[in-house]
Design a protein around this motif. Sequence first.
Motif, PDB file in Angstrom:
ATOM      1  N   ALA A  96      75.362  17.638  41.655  1.00 25.64           N
ATOM      2  CA  ALA A  96      75.634  18.414  40.220  1.00 25.64           C
ATOM      3  C   ALA A  96      76.958  18.776  39.952  1.00 25.64           C
ATOM      4  CB  ALA A  96      74.900  19.665  39.975  1.00 25.64           C
ATOM      5  N   VAL A  97      77.453  17.993  38.928  1.00 29.17           N
ATOM      6  CA  VAL A  97      78.986  18.222  38.700  1.00 29.17           C
ATOM      7  C   VAL A  97      79.209  18.823  37.176  1.00 29.17           C
ATOM      8  CG1 VAL A  97      79.565  16.189  40.097  1.00 29.17           C
ATOM      9  CG2 VAL A  97      79.087  15.738  37.399  1.00 29.17           C
ATOM     10  N   ALA A  98      78.202  19.020  36.282  1.00 26.57           N
ATOM     11  CA  ALA A  98      78.385  19.655  35.081  1.00 26.57           C
ATOM     12  C   ALA A  98      77.042  19.860  34.402  1.00 26.57           C
ATOM     13  CB  ALA A  98      78.877  18.727  33.975  1.00 26.57           C
ATOM     14  N   ALA A  99      77.123  21.028  33.623  1.00 31.13           N
ATOM     15  CA  ALA A  99      75.750  21.268  32.832  1.00 31.13           C
ATOM     16  C   ALA A  99      76.209  21.998  31.424  1.00 31.13           C
ATOM     17  CB  ALA A  99      75.018  22.457  33.721  1.00 31.13           C
ATOM     18  N   THR A 135      67.320  16.921  32.179  1.00 31.07           N
ATOM     19  CA  THR A 135      67.289  18.183  31.282  1.00 31.07           C
ATOM     20  C   THR A 135      66.259  19.008  31.894  1.00 31.07           C
ATOM     21  OG1 THR A 135      65.687  16.756  30.187  1.00 31.07           O
ATOM     22  CG2 THR A 135      68.045  16.570  29.527  1.00 31.07           C
ATOM     23  N   THR A 136      66.581  20.241  31.588  1.00 27.16           N
ATOM     24  CA  THR A 136      65.728  21.386  31.933  1.00 27.16           C
ATOM     25  C   THR A 136      65.682  22.686  31.123  1.00 27.16           C
ATOM     26  OG1 THR A 136      65.352  22.919  33.525  1.00 27.16           O
ATOM     27  CG2 THR A 136      67.705  22.542  33.301  1.00 27.16           C
ATOM     28  N   ASN A 137      64.560  23.309  31.104  1.00 29.36           N
ATOM     29  CA  ASN A 137      64.780  24.567  29.777  1.00 29.36           C
ATOM     30  C   ASN A 137      65.433  25.822  30.688  1.00 29.36           C
ATOM     31  OD1 ASN A 137      61.543  23.181  29.891  1.00 29.36           O
ATOM     32  ND2 ASN A 137      62.675  23.489  28.019  1.00 29.36           N
ATOM     33  N   PHE A 138      65.522  25.539  31.879  1.00 27.30           N
ATOM     34  CA  PHE A 138      66.134  26.983  32.449  1.00 27.30           C
ATOM     35  C   PHE A 138      66.708  26.290  33.921  1.00 27.30           C
ATOM     36  CE2 PHE A 138      66.052  30.986  34.735  1.00 27.30           C
ATOM     37  CZ  PHE A 138      66.105  32.060  33.521  1.00 27.30           C
ATOM     38  N   LEU A 139      67.963  26.960  33.887  1.00 27.15           N
ATOM     39  CA  LEU A 139      69.007  26.422  35.156  1.00 27.15           C
ATOM     40  C   LEU A 139      69.375  27.568  35.941  1.00 27.15           C
ATOM     41  CD1 LEU A 139      70.736  24.267  36.029  1.00 27.15           C
ATOM     42  CD2 LEU A 139      72.500  25.236  34.600  1.00 27.15           C
ATOM     43  N   TYR A 140      68.885  27.415  37.172  1.00 27.65           N
ATOM     44  CA  TYR A 140      69.002  28.221  38.242  1.00 27.65           C
ATOM     45  C   TYR A 140      69.868  27.764  39.505  1.00 27.65           C
ATOM     46  CZ  TYR A 140      66.737  31.881  41.654  1.00 27.65           C
ATOM     47  OH  TYR A 140      66.494  32.761  42.628  1.00 27.65           O
ATOM     48  N   LEU A 141      71.045  28.510  39.617  1.00 33.37           N
ATOM     49  CA  LEU A 141      71.834  27.959  40.547  1.00 33.37           C
ATOM     50  C   LEU A 141      71.793  28.584  41.745  1.00 33.37           C
ATOM     51  CD1 LEU A 141      75.159  27.256  38.659  1.00 33.37           C
ATOM     52  CD2 LEU A 141      73.329  25.873  38.984  1.00 33.37           C
ATOM     53  N   CYS A 142      71.613  28.081  42.779  1.00 36.69           N
ATOM     54  CA  CYS A 142      71.613  28.682  44.354  1.00 36.69           C
ATOM     55  C   CYS A 142      72.497  27.866  45.087  1.00 36.69           C
ATOM     56  CB  CYS A 142      70.287  28.290  44.738  1.00 36.69           C
ATOM     57  SG  CYS A 142      68.851  29.301  44.111  1.00 36.69           S
ATOM     58  N   THR A 143      74.016  27.913  44.524  1.00 33.97           N
ATOM     59  CA  THR A 143      74.942  27.107  45.257  1.00 33.97           C
ATOM     60  C   THR A 143      75.721  28.103  45.991  1.00 33.97           C
ATOM     61  OG1 THR A 143      76.296  27.896  43.272  1.00 33.97           O
ATOM     62  CG2 THR A 143      75.257  25.694  43.179  1.00 33.97           C
ATOM     63  N   GLY A 144      75.515  29.470  46.341  1.00 36.06           N
ATOM     64  CA  GLY A 144      76.306  30.148  47.261  1.00 36.06           C
ATOM     65  C   GLY A 144      77.590  30.274  46.367  1.00 36.06           C
ATOM     66  N   TYR A 145      78.634  30.718  47.316  1.00 32.90           N
ATOM     67  CA  TYR A 145      80.040  30.782  46.761  1.00 32.90           C
ATOM     68  C   TYR A 145      81.206  30.040  47.695  1.00 32.90           C
ATOM     69  CZ  TYR A 145      79.870  35.632  48.947  1.00 32.90           C
ATOM     70  OH  TYR A 145      80.034  36.629  49.861  1.00 32.90           O
ATOM     71  N   MET A 171      72.727  36.760  36.258  1.00 31.40           N
ATOM     72  CA  MET A 171      72.863  36.238  34.747  1.00 31.40           C
ATOM     73  C   MET A 171      74.290  36.612  34.328  1.00 31.40           C
ATOM     74  SD  MET A 171      69.145  36.973  33.309  1.00 31.40           S
ATOM     75  CE  MET A 171      69.166  35.615  32.158  1.00 31.40           C
ATOM     76  N   LEU A 172      74.698  35.480  33.376  1.00 30.97           N
ATOM     77  CA  LEU A 172      76.051  35.643  32.604  1.00 30.97           C
ATOM     78  C   LEU A 172      76.150  35.905  31.168  1.00 30.97           C
ATOM     79  CD1 LEU A 172      78.257  32.889  34.448  1.00 30.97           C
ATOM     80  CD2 LEU A 172      77.956  35.343  35.294  1.00 30.97           C
ATOM     81  N   SER A 173      76.980  36.905  30.838  1.00 30.66           N
ATOM     82  CA  SER A 173      76.864  37.104  29.413  1.00 30.66           C
ATOM     83  C   SER A 173      77.364  35.819  28.460  1.00 30.66           C
ATOM     84  CB  SER A 173      77.936  38.073  29.118  1.00 30.66           C
ATOM     85  OG  SER A 173      79.274  37.777  29.556  1.00 30.66           O
ATOM     86  N   GLY A 174      76.223  35.537  27.434  1.00 34.22           N
ATOM     87  CA  GLY A 174      76.687  34.357  26.717  1.00 34.22           C
ATOM     88  C   GLY A 174      76.218  33.121  27.220  1.00 34.22           C
ATOM     89  N   LEU A 175      75.595  33.133  28.439  1.00 35.13           N
ATOM     90  CA  LEU A 175      75.027  31.810  28.897  1.00 35.13           C
ATOM     91  C   LEU A 175      73.452  32.006  28.638  1.00 35.13           C
ATOM     92  CD1 LEU A 175      77.731  31.721  29.844  1.00 35.13           C
ATOM     93  CD2 LEU A 175      76.616  30.290  31.871  1.00 35.13           C
ATOM     94  N   PRO A 176      72.791  31.329  27.858  1.00 37.70           N
ATOM     95  CA  PRO A 176      71.286  31.146  27.792  1.00 37.70           C
ATOM     96  C   PRO A 176      70.479  30.778  28.790  1.00 37.70           C
ATOM     97  CG  PRO A 176      72.320  30.566  25.841  1.00 37.70           C
ATOM     98  CD  PRO A 176      73.181  30.389  26.946  1.00 37.70           C
ATOM     99  N   ASN A 177      69.468  31.321  29.299  1.00 40.96           N
ATOM    100  CA  ASN A 177      68.552  30.612  30.366  1.00 40.96           C
ATOM    101  C   ASN A 177      68.927  29.922  31.499  1.00 40.96           C
ATOM    102  OD1 ASN A 177      66.878  30.842  28.067  1.00 40.96           O
ATOM    103  ND2 ASN A 177      65.755  28.998  28.228  1.00 40.96           N
ATOM    104  N   PHE A 178      69.821  31.008  32.121  1.00 36.91           N
ATOM    105  CA  PHE A 178      70.729  30.636  33.174  1.00 36.91           C
ATOM    106  C   PHE A 178      70.650  31.905  34.282  1.00 36.91           C
ATOM    107  CE2 PHE A 178      74.891  31.268  35.557  1.00 36.91           C
ATOM    108  CZ  PHE A 178      75.056  30.055  35.885  1.00 36.91           C
ATOM    109  N   VAL A 179      70.593  31.528  35.524  1.00 38.23           N
ATOM    110  CA  VAL A 179      70.389  32.638  36.593  1.00 38.23           C
ATOM    111  C   VAL A 179      71.038  31.986  37.994  1.00 38.23           C
ATOM    112  CG1 VAL A 179      68.717  33.855  38.210  1.00 38.23           C
ATOM    113  CG2 VAL A 179      68.185  33.407  35.815  1.00 38.23           C
ATOM    114  N   PHE A 180      71.729  32.837  38.654  1.00 38.92           N
ATOM    115  CA  PHE A 180      72.441  32.383  39.873  1.00 38.92           C
ATOM    116  C   PHE A 180      72.236  33.446  40.882  1.00 38.92           C
ATOM    117  CE2 PHE A 180      75.493  35.243  37.664  1.00 38.92           C
ATOM    118  CZ  PHE A 180      75.964  36.062  38.788  1.00 38.92           C
ATOM    119  N   THR A 181      72.379  33.078  42.120  1.00 40.18           N
ATOM    120  CA  THR A 181      72.297  34.197  43.330  1.00 40.18           C
ATOM    121  C   THR A 181      73.332  34.244  43.892  1.00 40.18           C
ATOM    122  OG1 THR A 181      69.781  33.233  43.448  1.00 40.18           O
ATOM    123  CG2 THR A 181      70.965  34.366  45.489  1.00 40.18           C
TER     124      THR A 181
END
Length: 435
Positions: free
Chosen positions: A58-61, A84-94, A326-336
């Motif tokens: 994945a390079v862009a969303a 395309t997806t209704n909800f984006l959940y990033l488990c990419t680590g850091y 989650m991040l301010s201003g980013l809808p339907n977005f979660v990360f771990t």
Amino acid sequence: LFRYPGVRSDSDMQTLGYRFRPWTHPKAIADGPSILDYVRDTATEAGIDKRIRYGHKAVAASWSTDDSKWTVDVVHNGETSRITTNFLYLCTGYYHYDGGYTPTFPGIENFAGTVVHPQAWPEDLDYQDKNVVVIGSGATAVTLVPAMTDKARHVTMLQRSPTYIVAVPGEDKIANGLRAVLGDRLGYKVTRWKNVAVSTLIYQLSQRRPGMMRSFFRRENAKLLPAGYDVDTHFKPKYNPWDQRLCLVPDGDLFRAISEGKASVATDEIAEVTESGITLRSGAELPADVIVTATGLRLLAFGGIGLTVDGREVKLPETMAYKGMMLSGLPNFVFTIGYTNASWTLKADLVSEYVVRLLQHMDANGYNQCVPTNDDPRVVERPLLDFQAGYVQRSIHEFPKAGSRRPWQLGMSYANDALMARHGRINDGTLRFRT
């Protein structure tokens, strides 16, 4: 990646393992192949392995408010496609998986031997009967040094300054006993909370009584080292416990290798790398046939995926993390992002539980969108990770911010986070919903 000798967990498997699937191996500090089998078996049992698109990056969303959808650009075999997806959940680590962190060492180009970084360990590396110098003092270094003594002539851990190192049993006898009496599932659950409690106690004591804990760790190290060993030079850090992560060594293997003369520690700075080894600032020479640069990792937020919302580029340092997921201003977005003072999986499990509750809440109320909104003027920006490790300090300015007040703080307490994730209000006034 990370296929170096002795690769293993750096925390106990009762907390690094999944909450829903007991770790049944007798080893609490487990080797890499055992952990890989556990992960693969878990995925196979649930059918998750059939849903993974291997070799895709994945390079862009981009988010569209009008469509209530994310569009993800994915590269596979050099070709770009879109999902395309209704909800984006990033488990990419850091971590930055393209390469680890290696500082510039003067004269390294003159070295006649082999230089390797643990993140990209070559399968054909021959260190039989050779002198090995491992540069570093973190979890990777303290794992590599005793593991390489099986073949190497001698292994030296070269560190600029010491790290807190704690010997722990490779097997947790209490955990194995509880499993035998209570069964795998209940025994695992009890052990998990026992280990959370112990690690929390050590962390809190380190924060509140650092002098006492410094003395405790020094005494424990001294017991495992030869009489007269210079503990203060090589195993007495300048910082307080848990300002950086503690390093665990199962069954004291590093101390045993030092006591047996197979390994040694040099605490000094590099003046120059020569053809045959390393010259230190003190003038001492370390002969080397192989140099391992266990000098750390690089951070990369969200795998380097470029994010946009309604055509506007998201600049991560201008966003704030809501409940650390989650991040301010980013809808339907979660990360771990996991804990720095405990096993990563503890937090990953909680985030996924919260996501399930969030999606159920949205479905039950007919919502298509949710977005954290920071309109509290009392909230002051803080670094996302309040951690002094070098790999964090080098890159933290590229990450989202945390806040001074809830729900904008990144919690480091599993017990508190468990209550929030499982029982906290979803509709708390900060997370805004739209149909």
